[in-house]
Design a protein around this motif. Structure first.
Motif, PDB file in Angstrom:
ATOM      1  N   ALA A 220       0.834  -1.209   0.000  1.00 23.04           N
ATOM      2  CA  ALA A 220       0.000   0.000   0.000  1.00 23.04           C
ATOM      3  C   ALA A 220       0.863   1.252   0.000  1.00 23.04           C
ATOM      4  CB  ALA A 220      -0.930  -0.013   1.204  1.00 23.04           C
ATOM      5  N   GLN A 221       1.984   1.204   0.718  1.00 25.19           N
ATOM      6  CA  GLN A 221       2.879   2.358   0.753  1.00 25.19           C
ATOM      7  C   GLN A 221       3.503   2.606  -0.621  1.00 25.19           C
ATOM      8  OE1 GLN A 221       5.911   2.245   3.800  1.00 25.19           O
ATOM      9  NE2 GLN A 221       7.096   3.894   2.875  1.00 25.19           N
ATOM     10  N   GLU A 222       3.901   1.536  -1.300  1.00 23.55           N
ATOM     11  CA  GLU A 222       4.474   1.694  -2.635  1.00 23.55           C
ATOM     12  C   GLU A 222       3.442   2.275  -3.602  1.00 23.55           C
ATOM     13  OE1 GLU A 222       7.718  -1.631  -3.560  1.00 23.55           O
ATOM     14  OE2 GLU A 222       5.891  -2.486  -2.710  1.00 23.55           O
ATOM     15  N   ILE A 223       2.188   1.852  -3.468  1.00 24.24           N
ATOM     16  CA  ILE A 223       1.133   2.411  -4.320  1.00 24.24           C
ATOM     17  C   ILE A 223       0.972   3.902  -4.034  1.00 24.24           C
ATOM     18  CG2 ILE A 223      -1.353   2.399  -4.775  1.00 24.24           C
ATOM     19  CD1 ILE A 223      -1.270  -0.656  -4.344  1.00 24.24           C
ATOM     20  N   GLU A 224       0.968   4.283  -2.758  1.00 25.53           N
ATOM     21  CA  GLU A 224       0.835   5.695  -2.390  1.00 25.53           C
ATOM     22  C   GLU A 224       2.000   6.503  -2.963  1.00 25.53           C
ATOM     23  OE1 GLU A 224       0.427   6.166   1.792  1.00 25.53           O
ATOM     24  OE2 GLU A 224      -1.442   5.012   1.918  1.00 25.53           O
ATOM     25  N   GLU A 225       3.197   5.955  -2.893  1.00 24.91           N
ATOM     26  CA  GLU A 225       4.367   6.652  -3.426  1.00 24.91           C
ATOM     27  C   GLU A 225       4.284   6.776  -4.942  1.00 24.91           C
ATOM     28  OE1 GLU A 225       7.569   4.307  -1.979  1.00 24.91           O
ATOM     29  OE2 GLU A 225       7.504   5.135   0.062  1.00 24.91           O
ATOM     30  N   ALA A 226       3.798   5.726  -5.596  1.00 24.32           N
ATOM     31  CA  ALA A 226       3.650   5.776  -7.060  1.00 24.32           C
ATOM     32  C   ALA A 226       2.617   6.813  -7.458  1.00 24.32           C
ATOM     33  CB  ALA A 226       3.267   4.401  -7.591  1.00 24.32           C
ATOM     34  N   LEU A 227       1.513   6.879  -6.721  1.00 21.75           N
ATOM     35  CA  LEU A 227       0.477   7.871  -7.009  1.00 21.75           C
ATOM     36  C   LEU A 227       0.996   9.285  -6.770  1.00 21.75           C
ATOM     37  CD1 LEU A 227      -2.609   6.096  -5.399  1.00 21.75           C
ATOM     38  CD2 LEU A 227      -2.251   6.509  -7.845  1.00 21.75           C
TER      39      LEU A 227
ATOM     40  N   HIS B 216       8.344   1.249 -14.865  1.00 18.87           N
ATOM     41  CA  HIS B 216       8.217   2.611 -14.374  1.00 18.87           C
ATOM     42  C   HIS B 216       7.163   2.654 -13.260  1.00 18.87           C
ATOM     43  CE1 HIS B 216       7.550   6.937 -14.336  1.00 18.87           C
ATOM     44  NE2 HIS B 216       8.632   7.086 -15.085  1.00 18.87           N
ATOM     45  N   SER B 217       7.424   3.439 -12.209  1.00 15.52           N
ATOM     46  CA  SER B 217       6.496   3.504 -11.078  1.00 15.52           C
ATOM     47  C   SER B 217       5.110   3.973 -11.495  1.00 15.52           C
ATOM     48  CB  SER B 217       7.040   4.421  -9.988  1.00 15.52           C
ATOM     49  OG  SER B 217       7.179   5.752 -10.467  1.00 15.52           O
ATOM     50  N   ALA B 218       5.034   4.759 -12.595  1.00 15.13           N
ATOM     51  CA  ALA B 218       3.725   5.203 -13.079  1.00 15.13           C
ATOM     52  C   ALA B 218       2.860   4.024 -13.479  1.00 15.13           C
ATOM     53  CB  ALA B 218       3.895   6.162 -14.263  1.00 15.13           C
ATOM     54  N   MET B 219       3.489   2.914 -13.906  1.00 15.84           N
ATOM     55  CA  MET B 219       2.721   1.732 -14.279  1.00 15.84           C
ATOM     56  C   MET B 219       2.021   1.132 -13.061  1.00 15.84           C
ATOM     57  SD  MET B 219       3.121   1.431 -17.572  1.00 15.84           S
ATOM     58  CE  MET B 219       3.001  -0.246 -18.199  1.00 15.84           C
ATOM     59  N   ILE B 220       2.698   1.179 -11.912  1.00 14.11           N
ATOM     60  CA  ILE B 220       2.068   0.704 -10.673  1.00 14.11           C
ATOM     61  C   ILE B 220       0.874   1.578 -10.328  1.00 14.11           C
ATOM     62  CG2 ILE B 220       2.392   0.479  -8.174  1.00 14.11           C
ATOM     63  CD1 ILE B 220       5.276  -0.378  -8.746  1.00 14.11           C
ATOM     64  N   ALA B 221       1.067   2.890 -10.444  1.00 13.53           N
ATOM     65  CA  ALA B 221      -0.022   3.822 -10.133  1.00 13.53           C
ATOM     66  C   ALA B 221      -1.231   3.566 -11.017  1.00 13.53           C
ATOM     67  CB  ALA B 221       0.464   5.265 -10.302  1.00 13.53           C
TER      68      ALA B 221
END
Length: 435
Positions: A64-71, A162-167
């Motif tokens: 969840a933290q990684e998702i928040e950081e990606a967003l 790319h982290s944007a892909m996670i977001a």
């Protein structure tokens, strides 16, 4: 209309002959990856991640933290554009789903048949890494699953993505996201590991290893399709604008050096001018290394003698993306039957479907459009039939079933039908009084 052949049309440019010596090690390599993941689970995933991706995530599941950081890290305009694309894909998928209805019909007095539309419980969406971070890729596979009502939507993408892909996986509606790529991700979704749940169906494009892995796990799980390199074909007459034709062909060519890029036209002038325009536009195209190589290898321009031959050629090619640039594009398009997705008229560029207009960009390649369409909301549901029969129905269908079973020599089938006509018959049969 009969099939057309290459020798019936005139080639202004032919594609280079394809290498028929396929990599014979690919199938074996993928088989070994699948066997290792099946046997060793997460341990094998860590080994393959280190070998192929040169990194091993601390945990495969995105937290969840990684998702928040990606967003938080995604560019605000990129997020807005992605949310726009999500809304368009969702709107079209909802409209498609609305055309699919449950069925209940009484085909004979007392014979009630029907079907239900049931979402697949767990789907795995493979999100490719590739040359570019194609932000629309997770949208195309995840959003229709959300609309269909799948209970569990799993996304897998390479750990280096790319982290944007996670977001965007999160914004599109994925329930769980995992940092696992390649054939090992397909194996993990098919068989399950401690970290990654087994799914019922795998969708989404990928490289040759991903494609081969999907082929090998098919049967254990469902798959959407086996996809090759991207394709575009354009059919045109003398009303077409060579500048636009060249721009659209090169737009698709920049995907990959193996992309199939071609056009057929009834106008030699348009053919020659498009050929020249492609070379001119390549001079200052930032992605010319890839697009130019794709055009050199796979590019083709064909001249057809008339619209009838043009349509026959389009059906012969059965391309992934088919653009129609003629004076009456709707009229021409209505006569064509083999395509993954159809782009009618000069304004309908493939780029709009690739990114955000709402139709799905995961489409059949390698002439598979002759027998199937692309990914859509219907790929995430099952149409399952049912029946219930009252006494009036038994009177209508039992006797034919008895006779057919007897003819086939299937005596247990015959008995199962007869007992509905006479519940006492089975007792007489088992007592040896009749059969």
């Amino acid at each position: 209309m009969s099939r057309i052949s290459d020798n019936e049309v005139e080639f202004i440019k032919r594609p280079q002959g394809q290498d028929l010596q396929a990599d014979l090690t690919l199938s074996t390599t993928v088989q070994q990856i699948i066997e290792q993941v099946r046997a060793r689970g997460d341990e094998a995933l860590r080994d393959f991640s280190a070998k192929f991706d040169r990194t091993v995530p601390e945990a495969f599941e995105v937290s969840a933290q990684e998702i928040e950081e990606a967003l938080a890290g995604i560019d605000p305009q990129t997020r807005k554009d992605s949310e726009f694309a999500i809304a368009q894909v969702k709107r079209f998928a909802q409209a498609q789903l609305a055309t699919m209805q449950p069925l209940e019909v009484e085909t004979l007095p007392g014979v009630h048949l029907g079907h239900r539309i049931i979402p697949i419980e767990t789907v795995g969406c493979y999100v490719p890494g590739g040359r570019y971070p194609i932000l629309s890729a997770p949208i195309m596979s995840i959003v229709p699953a959300v609309v269909a009502g799948c209970d569990n939507i799993i996304a897998c993408l390479p750990p280096g993505a790319h982290s944007a892909m996670i977001a965007i996986c999160h914004l599109a509606g994925a329930h769980r996201i995992f940092k696992v790529g390649g054939a090992q991700a397909i194996a993990a979704m098919a068989w399950g590991t401690v970290s990654i749940p087994a799914v019922d169906k795998i969708v989404g494009p990928g490289n040759a290893f991903v494609n081969e892995a999907k082929r090998q796990v098919f049967g254990k799980v469902g798959i959407d399709a086996l996809a090759g390199p991207s394709e575009i074909y354009i059919v045109s007459d003398d009303s077409a604008d060579p500048r636009i034709l060249a721009a659209d062909l090169l737009a698709q060519a920049e995907h990959d050096v193996h992309t199939r890029v071609g056009m057929a036209t009834t106008s030699e002038r348009v053919a020659q001018q498009t050929l020249a325009e492609i070379e001119r536009q390549l001079l200052n195209l930032p992605t010319a290394v890839t697009a130019g190589e794709a055009w050199k290898r796979q590019g083709e321009i064909v001249i057809c003698k008339d619209e009838e031959q043009l349509i026959a050629w389009a059906d012969h090619i059965a391309t992934e993306h088919l653009q129609v640039h003629t004076r009456d594009p709707h009229g021409t398009a209505s006569k064509i039957r083999n395509y993954g997705s159809l782009f009618i008229g000069q304004n309908a560029s493939v780029v709009f479907s690739d990114k955000c207009c709402g139709t799905n960009h995961t489409l059949p390649t390698m002439a598979a459009a002759r027998y199937t369409g692309g990914l859509w909301v219907g790929a995430y549901v099952k149409i399952c039939t049912h029946q219930w029969i009252d006494d009036h129905g038994i009177a209508a269908i039992a006797a034919p079933a008895v006779r057919q079973s007897r003819t086939e020599g299937m005596q247990a089938h015959r008995r199962a039908a007869e007992i509905r006509l006479d519940p006492q018959a089975i007792d007489q049969i088992t007592a040896g009084q009749k059969d």
